[in-house]
Design an enzyme around this catalytic site. Structure first.
Site, PDB file in Angstrom:
ATOM      1  N   HIS A 158       0.820  -1.224   0.000  1.00 44.26           N
ATOM      2  CA  HIS A 158       0.000   0.000   0.000  1.00 44.26           C
ATOM      3  C   HIS A 158       0.852   1.272   0.000  1.00 44.26           C
ATOM      4  O   HIS A 158       0.341   2.350  -0.291  1.00 44.26           O
ATOM      5  CB  HIS A 158      -0.927   0.043   1.220  1.00 44.26           C
ATOM      6  CG  HIS A 158      -1.972  -1.026   1.232  1.00 44.26           C
ATOM      7  ND1 HIS A 158      -2.807  -1.251   0.161  1.00 44.26           N
ATOM      8  CD2 HIS A 158      -2.315  -1.952   2.170  1.00 44.26           C
ATOM      9  CE1 HIS A 158      -3.623  -2.265   0.450  1.00 44.26           C
ATOM     10  NE2 HIS A 158      -3.342  -2.709   1.659  1.00 44.26           N
ATOM     11  N   ASP A 198      -2.340 -10.621  -2.147  1.00 44.66           N
ATOM     12  CA  ASP A 198      -2.922 -10.074  -0.917  1.00 44.66           C
ATOM     13  C   ASP A 198      -4.386  -9.721  -1.213  1.00 44.66           C
ATOM     14  O   ASP A 198      -4.710  -9.321  -2.327  1.00 44.66           O
ATOM     15  CB  ASP A 198      -2.134  -8.826  -0.500  1.00 44.66           C
ATOM     16  CG  ASP A 198      -2.578  -8.248   0.833  1.00 44.66           C
ATOM     17  OD1 ASP A 198      -1.871  -8.458   1.824  1.00 44.66           O
ATOM     18  OD2 ASP A 198      -3.643  -7.581   0.872  1.00 44.66           O
ATOM     19  N   HIS A 200      -6.048  -7.269  -0.456  1.00 44.53           N
ATOM     20  CA  HIS A 200      -6.224  -5.847  -0.762  1.00 44.53           C
ATOM     21  C   HIS A 200      -5.467  -5.474  -2.045  1.00 44.53           C
ATOM     22  O   HIS A 200      -4.461  -6.091  -2.372  1.00 44.53           O
ATOM     23  CB  HIS A 200      -5.691  -4.992   0.388  1.00 44.53           C
ATOM     24  CG  HIS A 200      -6.320  -5.295   1.717  1.00 44.53           C
ATOM     25  ND1 HIS A 200      -5.745  -6.130   2.648  1.00 44.53           N
ATOM     26  CD2 HIS A 200      -7.486  -4.871   2.249  1.00 44.53           C
ATOM     27  CE1 HIS A 200      -6.524  -6.202   3.718  1.00 44.53           C
ATOM     28  NE2 HIS A 200      -7.599  -5.456   3.496  1.00 44.53           N
ATOM     29  N   ASP A 291      -3.997 -12.704   3.488  1.00 44.70           N
ATOM     30  CA  ASP A 291      -5.263 -12.293   4.088  1.00 44.70           C
ATOM     31  C   ASP A 291      -6.476 -12.651   3.234  1.00 44.70           C
ATOM     32  O   ASP A 291      -7.612 -12.344   3.606  1.00 44.70           O
ATOM     33  CB  ASP A 291      -5.267 -10.795   4.455  1.00 44.70           C
ATOM     34  CG  ASP A 291      -4.621  -9.918   3.406  1.00 44.70           C
ATOM     35  OD1 ASP A 291      -4.359 -10.423   2.294  1.00 44.70           O
ATOM     36  OD2 ASP A 291      -4.383  -8.733   3.687  1.00 44.70           O
TER      37      ASP A 291
END
Ligand code: X5A
Ligand code: ZN
EC number: 3.5.1.98
Length: 660
Positions: A158, A198, A200, A291
């Site tokens: 991120h 991931d 996200h 995740d």
């Protein structure tokens, strides 16, 4: 067990790092306890916790797997390497975070960032995380290692050029990619595939290589029309890169949670693998967040260790197996340890672990995969063919979970109901596997059945305004809406419209919505209370139409082969108490029965009880509605004859300002 940097890094195998078994691949591992020193300032719990990397390391040791790898000491990243992708200011900020002078500013700095905490150990951990990924990547590129895994934290994907966010300080993977391309031409790495699994979106990595055709960035993530973290359009499949980098950015944005092995493997087989074959990378860097794993508290997906191992194995066919894994997210300690172990076993070349995937991808998964292929086929000819009808008909209907209000706290009961429903789903599911003409019959027959049953759909949000609600029946778009509705298959208007008041709390939450833009949308607490009141407009429609409204509210297709909310679901409401959750895992995925009127059940759709808890704790933001949205509600209340304009405004204001 703890290793504190280069010197204490225990080496396996002989002097030059070769391991004993000849056919064994040389797998590098980096773990350093110093990366555990990045922690919350006052010991508060946080999902991105130091134990994440400890449990992975312990798992690999207990399984006797780390002993077969080449253990490398960690290294700190050099500033000039960090600055290949980050601004000088950002590097200096992260560097200075741990100094004594910053003791009194750290919390304030962190609070100004999005989802970031900082403490005395943060700088060192961030430098070690980035430097360790660089180190493994360098050794794999050199050929000293076949592949490797940097078990690092804080995560990286991120982090943007000038901003820490989403638990990430430096973009570890991006630093490594840029280092290989720009600092080490001698290694001959000209094309890098970055795979980000991931849950996200890897927004930082995407931006850093947006115009760079040397890096093909592939990210598969929950998106839900821009509502999932990191919210916005960046993770959309239309974001394909620009300039020379056009076509070298691929997003696979899931429309819903609950995605599992079948969904991920479908994205691999029908997007990533064919593109990787065409791109033919020199090395693969894997943003390996776990995740999306089953059991993850943030991800809500259900990928098993087996599927992670299969996805990795498929990638090892490229770049002569040169793969560098870097840990990103992953917040269920048990899941990340097991998934990591399965991956390292694959890296070592062990025989495939056993497992099997649950039946089929969701219908929405096929929709997303087809959209991605269509958007990118100009750049990647292997995506040009339409997927066969037979293939995309192999799909799992969106499951329904039913929980009665009285025993929603009772695990066993909830599971009993779950079992019942999964049986129902299996029956539906087999229905969809029949031959062509039978499938058609299946999809038309549920509609015929449900068209004979009336329900009251009780609306408390913008649907109180009749022209807006009619968009869900007849299709179209009214004032303030940002998107057109397709409408129901049955376009006949509601048979009756009445207003009623229910003892439930109305409130507004979420950052933004696709339909209305920035600002909260209306929810009503599924549980009744004696103080609050929600005014609702009840439309008498058929259960078929109700399904189409429910689907549109939750971003699903209306032309599904099976209903989202069928007769069995309705039956369960009547027999089993008042609350029923159609767990679509979207904002309005909870169908609540508010009672009956003329013996017809009154159904509304709102958030789940667990979402209410998250609104209360602040995990999901409460937010006032956008102006256009609030005006639509007020218009509904006024034109429906429920309130004067002033009364309607006061009612909405009250719902906005009163704490939950
Ligand atoms: C690396 C990663 C998640 C951030 C979630 C913030 N970040 N709500 O998984
Ligand atoms: Zn994540």
């Amino acid at each position: 067990m703890a290793m504190a940097g280069e010197s204490s890094g225990k080496k396996c195998g002989d002097g030059d790092g070769r391991v004993a078994g000849k056919s064994q691949r040389k797998v590098g591992l980096i773990y350093d306890e110093a990366m555990c020193k990045h922690d919350t300032p006052d010991g508060e719990d946080h999902p991105e916790c130091p134990d994440r990397i400890r449990v992975i390391w312990e798992k690999l040791q207990l399984a006797g797997v780390s002993q077969r790898c080449v253990l490398l000491g960690s290294s700190k990243a050099e500033d000039k390497h960090l600055q290949l992708v980050h601004t000088k200011d950002h590097v200096n900020l992260v560097k200075s975070i741990s100094t004594k002078q910053k003791d009194y500013q750290r919390n304030r700095i962190a609070s100004q960032l999005n989802s970031i905490y900082l403490n005395r150990g943060s700088s060192e951990a961030a430098y070690l995380a980035a430097g360790s990924v660089v180190k493994v990547a360098e050794k794999v590129a050199e050929g000293e290692l076949d592949c490797g895994y940097a078990i690092v934290r804080p995560p990286g994907h991120h982090a943007e050029a000038d901003e820490a966010m989403g638990f990430c300080l430096f973009n570890n993977i991006a630093v490594a990619a840029s280092y290989l391309l720009n600092q080490r031409p001698d290694l001959g790495v000209k094309k890098i595939l970055i795979v980000d699994w991931d849950v996200h979106h890897g927004n930082g990595t995407q931006k850093m290589f947006w115009e760079d055709p040397r890096v093909l960035f592939f990210s598969v993530h929950r998106h839900e029309y821009g509502s999932f973290y990191p919210a916005g359009d960046d993770g959309d499949y239309n974001m394909v890169g620009e300039g020379p980098g056009e076509g070298f950015n691929i997003n696979v944005p899931w429309d819903q949670g609950r995605c599992g092995d079948a969904d991920y493997l479908a994205a691999w087989d029908h997007i990533l693998i064919p593109v990787a074959r065409e791109f033919n990378p020199d090395i693969i860097l894997l943003s390996a967040g776990f995740d999306a794993a089953i059991g993850d508290p943030l991800g809500g997906c259900r990928v098993t260790p087996y599927a992670y191992s299969v996805m990795l194995k498929k990638l090892m066919e490229f770049a002569h197996g040169k793969i560098v894994m870097a840990l990103e997210g992953g917040y269920n300690l048990d899941s990340i340890a097991k998934s990591s172990l399965a991956c390292v076993q694959v890296l070592l070349g062990d025989k495939q672990i056993h497992g099997s995937s649950e039946a089929y991808p969701f219908e929405s998964t096929w929709r997303v995969i087809q959209a991605v292929r269509k958007r990118l086929c100009a750049y990647w000819p292997s995506l040009a063919d339409e997927l066969s009808w037979k293939l995309i008909n192999q799909k799992t209907p969106t499951p329904i979970i039913l929980i009665s209000s009285s025993d929603s706290d009772n695990e066993d009961d909830a599971h009993g109901l779950l079992d019942q429903m999964s049986k129902l789903n299996i029956e539906n599911h087999q229905g969809t596997l029949l031959e062509n003409h039978q499938v058609d019959t299946a999809s038309t027959s549920w509609r015929a059945d449900l068209a004979n049953v009336d329900v009251w759909y009780a609306s408390f949000g913008s649907n109180m305004w009749k022209p807006r609600f009619l968009c869900y029946i007849q299709g179209g778009q009214v004032d303030g809406m940002k998107k057109t509705c397709v409408g129901s298959m049955d376009k006949s208007p509601p048979k009756e419209i009445v207003w009623e008041t229910f003892p439930h709390r109305l409130f507004f939450g979420r950052e933004s919505s696709v339909g209305w833009g920035v600002g909260g949308v209306a929810f009503t607490n599924p549980l009744a209370n004696l103080i609050d009141q929600t005014h609702m407009c009840l439309y008498r429609i058929t259960l078929e139409q109700f399904n189409d409204v429910l689907s549109q509210e939750n971003g699903l297709n209306v032309d599904s082969d099976s209903p989202v909310f069928d007769l069995a679901s309705l039956q369960l409401v009547e027999n089993k108490g008042s609350i029923l959750e159609a767990a679509l895992n979207s904002w309005y995925g909870n169908v609540v029965c508010l009672g009956k009127e003329h013996d017809i059940p009154i159904l509304t759709m709102t958030c789940t009880l667990s979402a209410v808890e998250k609104f209360k704790s602040g995990e999901i933001p409460l937010r006032p509605p956008a102006k256009a949205y609030a005006n639509t509600l007020i218009r509904g209340l006024v034109e429906g004859g429920r309130f004067s304009k002033e009364e309607a405004e006061a009612y909405i204001d009250n719902a906005v300002s009163k704490p939950l």
